[in-house]
Scaffold this active site. Structure first.
Site, mmCIF file in Angstrom:
data_model
loop_
_atom_site.group_PDB
_atom_site.id
_atom_site.type_symbol
_atom_site.label_atom_id
_atom_site.label_comp_id
_atom_site.label_asym_id
_atom_site.label_seq_id
_atom_site.Cartn_x
_atom_site.Cartn_y
_atom_site.Cartn_z
ATOM 1 C CG ASP A 175 -9.367 4.790 4.482
ATOM 2 O OD1 ASP A 175 -9.885 4.708 3.360
ATOM 3 O OD2 ASP A 175 -8.256 5.325 4.695
ATOM 4 C CE LYS A 208 -5.947 1.159 -1.333
ATOM 5 N NZ LYS A 208 -5.849 0.711 0.083
ATOM 6 C CG ASP A 215 -5.824 6.093 -2.176
ATOM 7 O OD1 ASP A 215 -7.004 6.481 -2.245
ATOM 8 O OD2 ASP A 215 -5.273 5.791 -1.112
ATOM 9 N NE ARG A 251 -12.116 1.295 0.645
ATOM 10 C CZ ARG A 251 -11.273 2.108 1.277
ATOM 11 N NH1 ARG A 251 -9.996 1.922 1.192
ATOM 12 N NH2 ARG A 251 -11.715 3.089 2.036
ATOM 13 C CB SER A 304 -9.522 4.668 -4.172
ATOM 14 O OG SER A 304 -8.731 3.598 -3.733
ATOM 15 C CG ASP A 319 -2.248 0.722 0.956
ATOM 16 O OD1 ASP A 319 -2.236 1.948 1.173
ATOM 17 O OD2 ASP A 319 -3.276 0.132 0.530
ATOM 18 C CG ASP A 320 0.659 6.042 0.769
ATOM 19 O OD1 ASP A 320 1.667 6.227 0.080
ATOM 20 O OD2 ASP A 320 -0.133 6.948 1.103
HETATM 21 C C1 GLA Z 1 -6.388 6.097 1.686
HETATM 22 C C2 GLA Z 1 -6.935 4.729 1.340
HETATM 23 C C3 GLA Z 1 -6.415 3.695 2.319
HETATM 24 C C4 GLA Z 1 -4.899 3.678 2.270
HETATM 25 C C5 GLA Z 1 -4.360 5.058 2.573
HETATM 26 C C6 GLA Z 1 -2.867 5.133 2.329
HETATM 27 O O1 GLA Z 1 -6.864 6.574 2.903
HETATM 28 O O2 GLA Z 1 -8.334 4.731 1.334
HETATM 29 O O3 GLA Z 1 -6.929 2.413 2.002
HETATM 30 O O4 GLA Z 1 -4.479 3.243 1.008
HETATM 31 O O5 GLA Z 1 -4.957 6.060 1.737
HETATM 32 O O6 GLA Z 1 -2.341 6.402 2.578
#
Ligand code: GLA
Length: 411
Positions: free
Chosen positions: A217, A154, A156, A213, A188, A78-79
């Site tokens: 979150d 993913k 975002d 999404r 997202s 992820d991030d």
């Molecule tokens: C957003 C996404 C989360 C995650 C964070 C990472 O909030 O919705 O699922 O990926 O960013 O910074």
């Protein structure tokens, strides 16, 4: 002229559609974010910081502890992995935390029969402030991910305008397609537009993304599970029809194995996400997960239900004054999954009902298997009354199937 227009339309549709044939059933795997967040403090917390070590260790666990063989094949970053862009503008990972690069991680995942997912952001910066994928970088980043042999993205939506997202998400779908590498695409986008029409066009999403999404979150608490569930149920008339093989709603990760849920709540999240045909992305420390939580996540019948080939998202069909709710997901071979869910906070509740009350009308004889206890309830006809005992913030989940040709099949 008409022919030309039609041909042109077909061509445009082909370019824009994410025709990758992937995720005919909801994706299953592990995703770093909910549990490991943006912990980059590898000096003090080397085991848990976002680094190649974390992903290599999770890959080993997925492969060795039975997860992969049950379908949990995605190992998703992820991030907070990005170090910057090189002289040619290509993304590079943080060199200290990912010294061997992403291609190395992808190779490692593939050598174990897993798939690697990566994270980007359609905008100036990722949500945690790392370099984003601006419109001019979409094609380059798609190619970079494909060159690394990444299997899922993913994307975002932080730090972008609605106009940029409207251009960027379809553009990335086309760019991923153009790489020729099948890369599952998680968008997202709707979560940044309030999740509902008219701002969200779900028919378009189903054409360009494999999952999306829709909403907030998830956080490590039962309250967070409930707020997400409430939103999905409130809007089920919109959301339920848009899910299907290759394109799924995503209520976000499973919390099971972390700190916020009791065992009953963990069973409930697993059951509810399963009937919602949700992606099953764990986000927990697979190195230290307890056997009880493993049992929930590795329940073979529940996984079979989530992965049913019809890919029909379930619906809440009853909301009782007693704070019991019933969800049903139709399955192949005339079977169904039923989740009896208690929002009560007092004690186990004896819920009396019949299949007829749950909208079953066929004059068949059914058998049900309790997904968590394994108990079999037989001889159910639509008008048979039965009782299930549901714990506070817990579920009873049934796999219900008709017994066919009783006379013929009996010796
Ligand atoms: C957003 C996404 C989360 C995650 C964070 C990472 O909030 O919705 O699922 O990926 O960013 O910074």
């Amino acid at each position: 002229m008409l022919l030309k227009t039609v041909l042109l339309l077909v061509l445009v549709a082909q370019v824009l559609m994410l025709d990758n044939g992937l995720l005919r059933t909801p994706p299953m795997g592990w995703l770093a974010w909910e549990r490991f967040r943006c912990n980059t403090n590898c000096k003090e917390d080397p085991k848990n910081c976002i680094s190649e070590r974390l992903f290599l260790e999770m890959a080993d666990r997925l492969a060795q502890d039975g997860w992969r063989d049950l379908g949990y094949i995605y190992l998703n970053m992820d991030d907070c992995w990005i170090g910057g862009r090189d002289a040619s503008g290509r993304l590079v990972p943080d060199p200290k935390r990912f010294p061997h690069g992403i291609a190395f991680l992808a190779d490692y995942a593939h050598s174990l029969g897993l798939k690697l997912g990566i994270y980007g952001d359609m905008g100036n910066l990722t949500c945690m402030g790392y370099p984003g994928t601006t419109l001019d970088k979409v094609v380059l980043d798609a190619q970079t991910f494909a060159d690394w042999k990444v299997d899922m993205l993913k994307l975002d939506g932080c730090f972008s305008t609605p106009e940029e997202r409207a251009e960027g998400y379809p553009k990335m779908a086309a760019a991923l397609n153009a790489t020729g590498r099948p890369i599952a695409y998680s968008c997202s986008w709707p979560a940044y537009e309030g999740g509902l029409p008219p701002r969200v066009n779900y028919s378009l999403l189903a054409e360009i993304c494999n999952l999306w999404r829709n909403y907030d979150d998830i956080q490590d608490s039962w309250g967070s599970v409930l707020s997400i569930l409430d939103w999905f149920v409130e809007h089920q008339n919109i959301l339920q029809p848009v899910a299907g093989p290759g394109h799924w709603n995503d209520p976000d990760m499973l919390l099971i194995g972390n700190f916020g849920l009791s065992l009953d709540q963990a069973q409930a999240q697993m059951a509810l996400w399963t009937v919602l045909a949700a992606p099953l992305f764990m986000s927990t420390d697979l190195r230290t997960i307890t056997p009880q939580n493993m049992d929930i996540l590795q329940n073979p019948l529940i996984i079979r239900i989530n992965q049913d080939r019809l890919g029909i998202q379930g619906r809440r069909i009853r909301k009782e004054k007693s704070h019991i709710e019933v969800f049903v997901k139709p399955l192949s071979n005339e079977a169904s999954a039923i989740v009896f869910f208690s929002r009560r906070t007092d004690m186990p509740y004896r819920y009396h009902t019949s299949l007829a009350r749950l909208n079953f009308s066929k004059s068949l004889t059914y058998e049900a298997q309790d997904v968590y206890t394994g108990d079999v309830i037989s001889g159910l006809r639509v008008d048979t009354f039965f009782t299930v005992v549901i714990n506070p913030s817990g579920v009873v989940m049934w796999y219900l199937y008709p017994i066919k040709n009783l006379e013929i099949s009996q010796p």
